[in-house]
Design an enzyme around this catalytic site. Structure first.
Site, PDB file in Angstrom:
ATOM      1  N   HIS A  32       0.816  -1.215   0.000  1.00  0.00           N
ATOM      2  CA  HIS A  32       0.000   0.000   0.000  1.00  0.00           C
ATOM      3  C   HIS A  32       0.853   1.270   0.000  1.00  0.00           C
ATOM      4  O   HIS A  32       0.350   2.361  -0.282  1.00  0.00           O
ATOM      5  CB  HIS A  32      -0.923  -0.005   1.219  1.00  0.00           C
ATOM      6  N   ASP A  47     -11.055 -10.301 -16.933  1.00  0.00           N
ATOM      7  CA  ASP A  47     -11.339 -11.587 -17.581  1.00  0.00           C
ATOM      8  C   ASP A  47     -10.024 -12.302 -17.865  1.00  0.00           C
ATOM      9  O   ASP A  47      -9.145 -11.762 -18.544  1.00  0.00           O
ATOM     10  CB  ASP A  47     -12.105 -11.340 -18.882  1.00  0.00           C
TER      11      ASP A  47
END
Length: 463
Positions: free
Chosen positions: A179, A403
Site C-alpha cells: 500500500h 477476464d
C-alpha cells in the site's frame, strides 16, 4: 465423535515473475512522497476475484491438470508483461540511512529484486462453500499472501504477490499489493491492465502489449519539496511503526440494489431540500447511523465517519486518473450519537457532502506541508477508533471487468488486511447497474444488532 479438522489451503508451487525487460531509468531510486510514506505502517492491499471453472473442466474425462498447467503459464506470461508497464511492483523497498541526524530515506529499488511472487495453491472446497455462508469464511484470508504484513516489510517481501487458489469447481485469484506503492485506484488499474494483457495474448499478441490506459509512474511531490523525504526513525524503525492485530470480527457482504440506493438518495435530498447529495454519501450516512445505533453508545459520545477521498482530480493542476501511487486522504466527519440518531438520514448525508465539498487543492497542499514538518504514519489502532466508521474502496472501480479466460467473476473478496471494528468497503454489485455491495466488519454482538436494525435491513436487497 470428534469434528473433522478445518480444511486448509495447500501450496503447490511458488516462484517469482519479472518483467521481460526494464526501462533504462529503472535503476534509479523511486522516491516516495508523503501520501506513500504515511502508509508504511498499515497492511498490504488484499483483494481478489472468485471465478467458476468452465463446465467442461468438471467432466470426469477432462484433463484438468493439463488445463491448470496451461492456465498458470498464461497468467505468468501476462503478469510478466504487466510488470513491464508497472515495473515498481517488481521491486523492493530499500532504506538509505543517514547517521547525523538520524534520518531514513525509504524508496523503491526496482533493480535489485527477484520480482513479484506467484503462488499456486489448492483448497478442498467449492465456490458454494465460499459464497453460501452468511459470513465470509475465515479460510478466505488464506487466499492471500503476505498475511498481516505491514508495508515496511516490503524491504524483505515482494511488493506484489499473486496467489491462485484452485477450488473443486473454481479458481480464486488474490493479489496482495504494497500500500506504500499504490492505493486502491492504482491496485485496480494494475488488475485491469493485467486482464487486458491476458486477453490480448490469448488473441496472439506479442509479449509486450500496449495498454489502453498506461500508468503514470512519476511520483507527485509538492513543488517546494521535490524529495527525497526523510523519516525521523530512531535506531529501530519499528519504534516509529506499529503492528495491528484485529479483534474478533464478523465479516458480511450486504447487497444494495440500484433502486434501493436511488431511494436513499432521494430521501436524503428531500430531507435537505437539495439535489446535490450523492448516492454513496446517502448510503454511507445510512451505514454510519445504523452501526452507531447498534453499538449502543451514550448520546453524548462523539462518533466519526471517515471516507477515503481520491485526490487526483482535486489537485491543481490535477493528476492524471492513471497516476500510480497513493493519492488518497481519509475525510472525517463527526457528530454526537444523539445528534446523529435523532436528526435523520439527510442531516448525516449533508455532513458527509460538506466534508467532500470542502476537500480542496489548498487543503491537500496544507496536509503535505504539515506532514513534511512532522512526518508520521497511519496507525490503524489510533487513526480509526472504536467509535467511528470508515468507508473504504469504491464502487466506481472496474472490478468485475477482469477476464482471464474464465468469464466474469462471481464474487469479490478481501483478506485480513486493514480490517477493524467499523471498517466498511464499497464494491460494485455483481449485476452492475449502479448496485453496490458493502463488506462490513463488526464484532459478533454488534453485527447481530445491525442485522436486526429495521432501517438498515429495509435497504438491503437479497442477492
Amino acid at each position: 465423535m470428534t469434528s473433522p479438522p478445518p480444511r486448509s489451503v495447500r501450496s503447490f508451487s511458488d516462484c517469482f515473475v519479472k518483467p521481460p525487460q526494464l526501462p533504462p531509468h529503472s535503476d534509479h531510486p523511486l522516491h516516495l512522497p508523503p501520501w506513500d510514506l504515511a502508509m508504511l505502517s498499515v497492511h498490504y492491499i488484499q483483494k481478489g476475484l472468485l471465478f467458476p471453472l468452465p463446465p467442461r473442466c468438471l467432466d470426469p474425462g477432462f484433463d484438468r491438470p493439463a488445463f491448470i498447467h496451461s492456465f498458470l503459464g498464461k497468467l505468468k506470461r501476462s503478469l510478466s508483461c504487466a510488470l513491464f508497464h508497472f515495473y515498481p511492483l517488481a521491486g523492493r523497498l530499500a532504506t538509505l540511512k543517514r547517521a547525523e541526524p538520524p534520518l531514513y530515506n525509504v524508496f523503491v529499488d526496482c533493480a535489485n529484486s527477484p520480482g513479484a511472487r506467484f503462488i499456486h495453491a489448492a483448497l478442498d472446497m467449492t465456490v458454494g462453500d465460499i459464497l453460501s455462508p452468511t459470513y465470509v469464511p475465515v479460510v478466505v484470508q488464506s487466499f492471500f499472501d503476505h498475511d498481516r504484513a505491514i508495508n515496511h516489510d516490503g524491504h524483505d517481501l515482494s511488493l506484489l504477490s499473486v496467489q491462485v487458489t484452485e477450488l473443486a469447481d473454481g479458481i480464486f485469484i488474490g493479489l496482495s499489493m504494497n500500500h506504500a506503492v499504490g492505493d486502491g485506484t492504482s491496485f485496480w488499474l494494475f488488475f485491469n491492465s493485467w486482464s487486458e494483457i491476458f486477453q490480448a495474448q490469448e488473441k496472439g499478441a506479442v509479449d509486450v502489449v500496449q495498454l489502453s490506459r498506461p500508468p503514470a509512474l512519476t511520483r507527485w511531490f509538492p513543488e517546494n519539496h521535490p524529495g527525497p523525504l526523510s523519516l525521523p526513525y530512531t535506531d529501530d524503525p519499528l519504534s516509529f511503526l506499529a503492528r495491528y492485530e484485529a479483534p474478533e470480527l464478523r465479516e458480511r457482504v450486504f447487497h444494495f440494489s440500484a433502486d434501493a440506493i436511488a431511494g436513499l438518495k432521494a430521501e436524503a435530498n428531500q430531507q435537505c431540500g437539495t439535489t446535490n447529495i450523492s448516492s454513496l454519501q446517502s448510503l454511507t450516512a445510512l451505514v454510519w447511523r445504523c452501526i452507531t445505533r447498534a453499538r449502543h453508545f451514550p448520546a453524548s459520545q462523539v462518533t466519526g465517519c471517515r471516507m477515503a477521498a481520491n485526490n487526483r482530480a482535486r489537485l491543481d493542476p490535477p493528476l492524471p486518473p492513471e497516476y500510480f501511487g497513493n493519492s488518497i486522504t481519509p475525510l472525517r466527519t463527526a457528530a454526537t450519537v444523539g445528534e446523529l440518531l435523532s436528526r435523520g438520514l439527510g442531516w448525516a448525508a449533508r455532513l458527509l457532502h460538506a466534508a467532500v465539498a470542502e476537500h480542496s487543492n489548498a487543503k491537500l497542499r496544507e496536509w503535505n506541508e504539515e506532514w513534511i514538518k512532522r512526518p508520521q504514519v497511519y496507525h490503524l489502532d489510533k487513526t480509526f477508533d472504536q467509535y467511528s466508521v470508515m468507508m473504504g474502496s469504491s464502487p466506481r472501480f472496474n472490478k468485475y471487468g477482469n477476464d482471464f479466460g474464465l468469464g466474469k467473476a462471481v464474487a469479490l473478496r478481501s483478506g485480513y488486511a486493514n480490517k477493524f471494528d467499523g471498517k466498511v468497503s464499497a464494491y460494485p454489485g455483481h449485476e452492475g447497474g449502479r448496485s453496490i455491495d458493502l463488506e462490513i466488519c463488526l464484532p459478533p454482538a454488534t453485527m447481530a444488532v445491525l442485522e436486526a436494525d429495521t432501517e438498515f435491513m429495509a435497504a438491503v436487497t437479497a442477492s
